[in-house]
Design a protein around this motif. Structure first.
Motif, PDB file in Angstrom:
ATOM      1  N   CYS A   6      -6.453  -0.613  -1.230  1.00  8.62           N
ATOM      2  CA  CYS A   6      -5.982  -0.077   0.037  1.00  8.62           C
ATOM      3  C   CYS A   6      -6.887   1.083   0.449  1.00  8.62           C
ATOM      4  N   SER A  41      -4.211  -1.719   4.401  1.00  9.54           N
ATOM      5  CA  SER A  41      -5.141  -2.828   4.201  1.00  9.54           C
ATOM      6  C   SER A  41      -4.974  -3.720   5.421  1.00  9.54           C
ATOM      7  N   CYS A  45       0.846  -1.196   0.000  1.00  9.66           N
ATOM      8  CA  CYS A  45       0.000   0.000   0.000  1.00  9.66           C
ATOM      9  C   CYS A  45       0.879   1.244   0.000  1.00  9.66           C
TER      10      CYS A  45
END
Length: 868
Positions: A569, A561, A555
């Motif tokens: 994300c 996440s 991410c």
């Protein structure tokens, strides 16, 4: 189309038809099919269609005489058990005082010989009746059969339901699985106690999902069963985000080259799980190649078609097929059925030819011969004496794995419960038009269909039986596992159940400790195209690959996440930021120039040093206030300049520390007023220098009268008052306030003072710049004035430093992020203050402290005379 043509031709040449005898008013039966059957009278008759023989033989046609009727060959013990199970269920219902009291059920059971034509003949016989004559031309009274159990196959069920469904005759199949039969518009009276192929596929999907097998190979037979099952399987896989690694059909002609090609595909694939929708006859050739190439390391998933196949359970396949998981229709237990099957005797019911055929196939002697006593007592004794030879070693008497028979049992009970509910109807509360109930003496088939749709009961084995809106029973499957045994054979164990629950859909219950895995680890294998993405990453599908093949990308900053295999994300809220693992949002660090910060400590130290230097210079000047160098150019302005410089140094402390409302309001006001007071004093000093020089010349003797002490103080006060007015207007209209800024550094919150009004701040700085520019210009013009100690030169140099610092400040301040912008402003204040202090007062302190001999009027005047 071919099926319709066949039925049409068949009905054209051989059908049950009636001719009306005009004299008697009766309908006479014109012909009768030759069918193998079992019969028992009762108040209401149930029909049944079962596969008691495997083949149908049609005699040769001569087209000269009427053809002989077809006959059946190769007796099917298991199919006969299904028929006997229906007879047992009806017998059990008749003995049950709580179900259909005072009503006796009978049955007409026929053999369909696994042939569409024979099945259709039997169904027509059940639907129209087989009485020799029919006098009730008004067609009142109960139908010949109130419902039919069967057929066992999908194709005959489709044909029979298409015809009898026109008259809404209820048909409950125990083994027809085609999903097409769920079409209520085409088959309005068709029901079944076995789940359709669609449910079989869903049950297998539940097993795949339970073990996390997302990357699966699929093999299917090259026939209708395999093709339709594979299509349904692919659709279900796609809906659940699972992927088919490879898709191959098993040829019906067992072509070796095709089998070898399929083997190559399986071995090259990374899928460890292979699902097979095929009868054992299609699968066995592939297993021979598996044995030949010694291919292990695969988890086989068996469809219902071969999950219990005896052909696959040979020692030759044991090293490769042990551990196989499969599904099969629910195995049930029927109490006392075994005893009922053992009690069968041909002498008890000589009229049922199906019993005679069973006896002849079981013991190899003619039943007709036994019945003819004139043929000898020895023959009769020889045949009837073998009645006790029926053992549990035959498919007929084996009740250890009742699957199809159990479905027959449930089908009979479903019809019985529907009839029972129909008879319990209270007049005036019926479900039909006008709230009427069905007339038991003139019951219509469609009325029983209505109650059959609402059947809801539980078997003695504990299984719930009901039908959905399409006539399908709630699906229930056994999950099977193939275990190796000590005698090098395969034993099949039930390790779980897949049950359809109305509220939640398919529910899988597994005893994982009972599962045998054919792997070195003795654990379930992993079969995925890509390993799961951990929290802190997201899935990125590989271009040109199925969705199960993906890469795990971390991410971005400020995104997280917190689940496995996240698709996207999530962005953290404004005042939060992602941690180093990108799996949690944490509060952002709040950044400001603090006193604990090394930079803050350095600037605070510089501020205090500057203040101390100003105080030291003030002390030196105070102690030497009567010396010429101090008195020159108005010592009062020098002390005012030192005081203002001290304020400039001290205002720095307002810029350090956590911003608060009062510090934000004071910092720029104090800074602006202090510097205006400082620059005003320098400006007046410059003007005094010029006035002194002009007064020394004849034409300018009156210049000093305009620059006396009072005028100097007044000028400084007026110039400073203007800055005070600017600050007052600014603070009253758009006061600076503390502000959390997320724009400079996204990962941090910069706590700063918002200036409130750009115009107010610009006017404050602009006014300071204007005074500084005027002071610099005047000092520059007076730099060459003759004097022993030229004050204008020092003022010029000091203002040059001041202007250079603040010109450089603007771009540096704009480009500095966060707390460093404040540090740049503080540095500009300190640099310009030190520049003024050093440039103006350092030369004076140098003479006062190190060369006092030069701090005399004569020395100063002497130098001036020398210059002239």
């Amino acid at each position: 189309m071919r099926l319709t043509l066949y039925i049409s031709l068949y009905l054209s040449f051989k059908c049950i038809s009636a001719a009306t005898d005009l004299r008697s008013g009766n309908c006479l039966l014109q012909g009768r099919f030759k069918l193998n059957g079992m019969y028992q009278d009762g108040d209401f008759i149930l029909g049944g269609l079962f596969e008691v023989h495997f083949f149908t033989v049609f005699p040769d046609l001569s087209f000269k005489t009427e053809p002989e009727p077809p006959y059946c060959e190769i007796f099917n013990m298991e199919g006969f058990q299904h028929a006997q199970t229906m007879a047992f269920a009806i017998d059990e219902i008749n003995k049950n005082p709580n179900l259909l009291p005072n009503i006796t059920l009978g049955y007409h059971l026929y053999d369909n010989c696994v042939m569409l034509g024979m099945a259709f003949r039997a169904a027509i016989s059940l639907g129209s009746g087989t009485e020799e004559s029919f006098s009730n031309l008004n067609c009142t009274g109960p139908p010949p059969v109130i419902g039919i159990v069967g057929d066992a196959s999908s194709t005959p069920s489709i044909a029979i339901s298409s015809v009898l469904g026109l008259f809404r005759v209820p048909i409950v199949s125990h083994y027809a699985t085609c999903s097409c039969l769920s079409d209520r518009k085409k088959y309005p009276s068709f029901f079944r106690t076995i789940p359709s192929d669609a449910f079989q596929v869903r049950a297998m999907i539940q097993i795949l999902r339970h073990f996390g097998w997302t990357w699966v190979g699929l093999l299917y037979s090259d026939d209708d069963y395999g093709v339709y099952a594979a299509q349904a399987f692919q659709q279900e896989m796609q809906s659940f985000g699972l992927c088919v690694a490879f898709l191959e059909f098993l040829p019906h002609d067992n072509n070796l080259r095709d089998i070898q090609r399929i083997m190559g595909v399986i071995q090259a694939s990374t899928a460890r799980v292979v699902v097979v929708f095929a009868p054992s006859s299609f699968f066995i050739p592939l297993m021979e190649e598996v044995v030949l190439q010694n291919m292990t390391g695969r988890q086989w998933i068996a469809s219902e078609a071969w999950a219990t196949s005896l052909e696959s359970q040979t020692p030759r396949y044991l090293p490769f097929l042990r551990g196989t998981l499969g599904i099969a229709i629910r195995r049930g237990e029927i109490k006392r059925l075994h005893d009922f099957l053992l009690r069968i005797r041909p002498s008890s019911d000589p009229g049922n030819n199906m019993l005679r055929i069973f006896w002849e196939n079981m013991f190899g002697c003619s039943f007709e011969t036994v019945l003819k006593e004139t043929d000898g007592e020895q023959v009769k004794k020889m045949c009837t004496g073998q009645e006790d030879l029926i053992t549990t070693n035959t498919p007929y008497t084996d009740v250890s794995g009742l699957r199809a028979s159990y479905n027959v049992y449930k089908a009979v009970y479903a019809l019985a419960h529907a009839l029972h509910d129909l008879m319990q109807c209270e007049e005036g509360r019926g479900p039909f038009s006008g709230n009427i109930c069905a007339d038991i003496t003139n019951m219509k088939p469609w009325q029983l269909v209505h109650y059959l749709q609402k059947v809801n009961f539980t078997t003695g084995f504990g299984d719930h039986v009901s039908f959905d809106k399409n006539g399908d029973a709630l699906a229930i499957y056994d999950v099977l596992n193939w275990h190796p045994s000590s005698d090098e054979s395969i034993r099949i164990y039930t390790v779980g159940v897949v049950n359809e629950v109305t509220e939640t859909g398919m529910v899988l219950k597994l005893d994982e400790d009972a599962i045998y895995w054919n792997f070195e680890t003795k654990k379930a294998p992993r079969s995925v195209c890509s390993e799961s993405c951990p929290p802190g990453t997201r899935r990125a599908t590989r271009k040109g690959f199925p969705v199960c093949c993906f890469d795990c990308l971390p991410c971005g900053d400020g995104e997280i996440s917190n689940t496995t295999d996240a698709i996207e994300c999530m962005v953290c809220p404004d005042e939060f930021w992602s941690n180093i693992y990108k799996d949690q949002c944490v509060p952002k660090d709040v950044e400001f120039l603090s006193y604990e910060d090394p930079l803050g400590i350095s600037l605070t130290t510089a501020s205090l040093l500057g203040t101390c230097f100003c105080a030291l210079v003030m002390i030196i000047f105070a102690l030497h206030r009567h010396t010429p160098i101090v008195r020159a150019n108005n010592s009062e302005l020098s002390f005012l300049l030192l005081a203002s410089l001290k304020l400039c140094f001290l205002c720095v402390l307002l810029f350090i520390g956590r911003p608060q409302l009062w510090t934000c309001q004071l910092r720029h006001a104090v800074f602006g007023i202090s510097f205006v007071l400082c620059i005003s004093s320098i400006l007046v000093k410059t003007m005094v220098v010029i006035a002194v020089f002009k007064s020394s010349r004849p034409e300018g003797k009156g210049a000093m009268k305009w620059f006396g002490a009072a005028q100097q103080r007044c000028t400084v006060l007026v110039l400073t008052a203007l800055q005070i007015v600017i600050c007052t207007v600014w603070l009253s209209t758009a006061s600076p306030t503390p502000h959390k800024n997320n724009q400079y550094i996204r990962s941090k919150i910069v706590y700063e003072c918002a200036i409130g009004s750009v115009a107010g701040f610009s006017m404050l700085l602009g006014y300071i710049g204007l005074l500084a520019a005027v002071s610099f210009l005047l000092a520059f013009l007076a730099r060459n004035l003759p004097d022993n100690f030229n004050e204008a030169k020092f003022i010029t140099f000091s203002m040059l430093i001041f202007c250079a610092v603040w010109i450089a400040f603007v771009p540096a301040y704009v480009s500095s992020p966060g707390k460093y912008a404040v540090a740049v402003e503080i540095f500009a204040i300190l640099a310009s203050s030190f520049g003024l202090l050093v440039a103006i007062f350092a030369p004076k302190c140098y003479i006062i402290l190190l060369h006092p001999e030069r701090n005399t009027k004569n020395a100063i005047m002497g130098r001036e005379t020398h210059k002239k």
